[in-house]
Scaffold this motif. Structure first.
Motif, PDB file in Angstrom:
ATOM      1  N   CYS A  19       5.828   2.827   5.402  1.00  0.00           N
ATOM      2  CA  CYS A  19       5.428   3.783   4.367  1.00  0.00           C
ATOM      3  C   CYS A  19       5.004   3.065   3.090  1.00  0.00           C
ATOM      4  CB  CYS A  19       6.578   4.753   4.066  1.00  0.00           C
ATOM      5  SG  CYS A  19       6.951   5.909   5.414  1.00  0.00           S
ATOM      6  N   THR A  20       5.739   2.021   2.734  1.00  0.00           N
ATOM      7  CA  THR A  20       5.419   1.260   1.522  1.00  0.00           C
ATOM      8  C   THR A  20       4.045   0.595   1.640  1.00  0.00           C
ATOM      9  OG1 THR A  20       7.775   0.819   1.149  1.00  0.00           O
ATOM     10  CG2 THR A  20       6.199  -0.590   0.000  1.00  0.00           C
ATOM     11  N   ALA A  21       3.779  -0.026   2.780  1.00  0.00           N
ATOM     12  CA  ALA A  21       2.508  -0.736   2.971  1.00  0.00           C
ATOM     13  C   ALA A  21       1.328   0.227   3.040  1.00  0.00           C
ATOM     14  CB  ALA A  21       2.572  -1.576   4.235  1.00  0.00           C
ATOM     15  N   LEU A  22       1.543   1.421   3.618  1.00  0.00           N
ATOM     16  CA  LEU A  22       0.449   2.374   3.804  1.00  0.00           C
ATOM     17  C   LEU A  22       0.300   3.345   2.640  1.00  0.00           C
ATOM     18  CD1 LEU A  22       1.096   3.162   7.572  1.00  0.00           C
ATOM     19  CD2 LEU A  22      -0.896   1.974   6.643  1.00  0.00           C
TER      20      LEU A  22
ATOM     21  N   GLY B 170      -8.859  17.707  13.782  1.00  0.00           N
ATOM     22  CA  GLY B 170     -10.006  17.029  13.193  1.00  0.00           C
ATOM     23  C   GLY B 170      -9.702  15.674  12.609  1.00  0.00           C
ATOM     24  N   LEU B 171      -8.512  15.104  12.930  1.00  0.00           N
ATOM     25  CA  LEU B 171      -8.141  13.786  12.426  1.00  0.00           C
ATOM     26  C   LEU B 171      -8.183  12.770  13.563  1.00  0.00           C
ATOM     27  CD1 LEU B 171      -5.136  14.731  10.107  1.00  0.00           C
ATOM     28  CD2 LEU B 171      -7.565  14.658   9.563  1.00  0.00           C
ATOM     29  N   SER B 172      -8.072  11.501  13.217  1.00  0.00           N
ATOM     30  CA  SER B 172      -8.070  10.438  14.220  1.00  0.00           C
ATOM     31  C   SER B 172      -6.785   9.635  14.098  1.00  0.00           C
ATOM     32  CB  SER B 172      -9.283   9.516  14.035  1.00  0.00           C
ATOM     33  OG  SER B 172      -9.240   8.885  12.763  1.00  0.00           O
ATOM     34  N   ALA B 173      -6.497   8.839  15.112  1.00  0.00           N
ATOM     35  CA  ALA B 173      -5.288   8.010  15.103  1.00  0.00           C
ATOM     36  C   ALA B 173      -5.587   6.692  15.785  1.00  0.00           C
ATOM     37  CB  ALA B 173      -4.144   8.732  15.808  1.00  0.00           C
TER      38      ALA B 173
ATOM     39  N   ASP C 217     -12.315  10.640   7.259  1.00  0.00           N
ATOM     40  CA  ASP C 217     -13.149   9.500   6.870  1.00  0.00           C
ATOM     41  C   ASP C 217     -12.800   8.226   7.630  1.00  0.00           C
ATOM     42  OD1 ASP C 217     -10.747   8.671   5.781  1.00  0.00           O
ATOM     43  OD2 ASP C 217     -11.361   8.935   3.695  1.00  0.00           O
ATOM     44  N   GLY C 218     -11.681   8.243   8.382  1.00  0.00           N
ATOM     45  CA  GLY C 218     -11.279   7.094   9.174  1.00  0.00           C
ATOM     46  C   GLY C 218     -10.682   5.963   8.383  1.00  0.00           C
ATOM     47  N   ARG C 219     -10.479   6.153   7.051  1.00  0.00           N
ATOM     48  CA  ARG C 219      -9.962   5.076   6.210  1.00  0.00           C
ATOM     49  C   ARG C 219      -8.662   5.451   5.495  1.00  0.00           C
ATOM     50  NH1 ARG C 219     -15.289   5.493   4.794  1.00  0.00           N
ATOM     51  NH2 ARG C 219     -14.695   6.424   2.803  1.00  0.00           N
TER      52      ARG C 219
END
Length: 423
Positions: free
Chosen positions: A352-355, A291-294, A320-322
């Motif tokens: 990882c730091t940026a996200l 149920g997730l997107s990429a 939520d796509g965000r």
């Protein structure tokens, strides 16, 4: 025997294998070095009239002309993985959703051939034959011409500019129902590209020539120009597998060079790109089951001023796509001395730091060790824990079903800590 007399005109190498000493005259060595086909082309310091050649991640076959001699070198680079696995990766990258549903080797039929060129020629011919089985597709194409009779609509501006209002002839435009449409032009170009290459088996060559005759009403493409655009539709659905494979062949065909440079015939697949497409395509389909997107090649920035750009291969998002929940980078590299390059870890740490993630995942090809994790010191993530960088190794020689099962396992691991964000 002089170097020219002993020079090799047919060179066979293996992807990323140790450098091999090959007898080549100076002109041939320089031409091969200038072509960019191989990772390394240097004179052999230990043997006169020889050059040391090493292939990189480009696999396939190409003909390299030697300027001023009338000769050409044929270079074949075999992949590390078996050809049937190469075409499994290729089929997956062409249509990940369909390949994921099928979950087997049937996406691209390479026949029983063990070399890349014969297998590709067989696959392209079979796909074209399947596309044309119900007849050659026709469609409407806008045509502009000078004619003695009026057909369609008069191009008034052209009529005045070219003929000062006199008639005939008449400048007209109309929609012609014809076989000369982008789909048929692409298939014809693929067949003609393979017919120009040495090493295509006789039976396959004869079938390709037959397909070219069936597509004779489609105009040939101009070499070096962009491929004509086509859009998937219900009408061309039977053509789509053949078109995707033909475009992959033509995209890998060496392009026209600037005047004065070498012009090469052949095709080359970049295993780096092929592996990346396979990994990201498979994981994107796998996380959809949760149920997730990429998103592929998602753009982000490391700094607040948005000057340092980052483009991870795959970012998984919540329903939520965000909200990012996982980040993945694919690396077509072989371990050396049981270790992967540290630079990959630094890159993943930046992602990882940026996200704002406390876990990152690197997926490698041809690994010989189990997955491992590195806990980074002094880096509290969103949950208060330190950032952990995971390295996963894929054995591409494994059965396709086992490979896809590994992706399902990895996808479950990616989304496991974020079950509350699923739709």
């Amino acid at each position: 025997m002089s170097p020219e007399e002993g020079a090799a005109n047919d060179i066979s190498l293996r992807e990323h294998a140790p450098a091999r000493s090959v007898p080549l005259d100076a002109a041939a060595g320089r031409a091969l070095a200038a072509s960019g086909v191989l990772e390394s082309v240097v004179p052999d310091p230990y043997q006169d009239g020889h050059w040391r050649l090493r292939a990189g991640s480009l696999v396939g076959a190409v003909r390299v002309p030697v300027p001023g001699t009338g000769r050409a070198l044929t270079v074949r680079v075999a992949p590390k993985t078996p050809v049937r696995r190469l075409f499994f990766l290729l089929g997956f990258s062409l249509d990940p959703a369909k390949a994921w549903r099928q979950g087997r080797d049937g996406t691209v039929d390479a026949g029983t051939h063990e070399d890349v060129l014969p297998a590709l020629a067989h696959a392209v011919e079979r796909q074209i034959d399947a596309a044309l089985r119900q007849g050659v597709l026709q469609g409407y194409r806008r045509t502009e011409e000078s004619a003695l009779v009026v057909r369609g609509r008069i191009r008034e501006a052209e009529q005045i500019r070219r003929h000062f209002g006199r008639t005939p002839p008449v400048e007209i435009t109309y929609d012609a129902y014809t076989a000369d449409i982008p789909e048929n032009r692409i298939l014809r170009a693929a067949a003609e590209t393979l017919l120009r290459l040495p090493g295509v088996p006789g039976p396959v060559r004869r079938r390709l020539a037959h397909q070219r005759v069936r597509l004779v009403d489609a105009e040939p493409l101009v070499r070096g120009h962009a491929l004509p655009a086509w859009a998937p539709s219900r009408l061309n659905a039977r053509y789509q597998p053949a078109l995707r494979l033909a475009e992959a062949l033509l995209a890998g065909t060496t392009p026209e060079h600037r005047p004065g440079e070498l012009r090469l015939d052949g095709f080359l697949f970049d295993m780096n790109a092929l592996f990346e497409d396979f990994v990201t395509g498979a994981l994107r389909e796998a996380v959809r089951e949760h149920g997730l997107s990429a998103r592929l090649q998602d753009r982000h920035h490391l700094d607040t001023a948005r000057l340092v750009r980052l483009r991870p291969d795959l970012v998984v998002y919540a329903a939520d796509g965000r909200t990012p929940v996982a980040v993945v980078d694919a690396k077509y590299k072989t371990e050396k001395s049981g270790k992967h390059p540290n630079e990959d870890l630094y890159q993943m740490l930046a992602y990882c730091t940026a996200l704002g993630l406390d876990e990152g995942h690197l997926v490698y090809a041809a690994g010989r060790t189990d997955s491992r994790a590195h806990e980074v010191r002094g880096t509290p993530g969103p949950t208060g824990r330190g950032i952990t960088l995971h390295q996963h190794a894929l054995e591409l020689d494994a059965d396709p079903a086992d490979l896809l099962a590994d992706f399902r396992t990895l996808a479950a691991r990616l989304v496991g800590p974020h079950d509350h964000l699923r739709s």
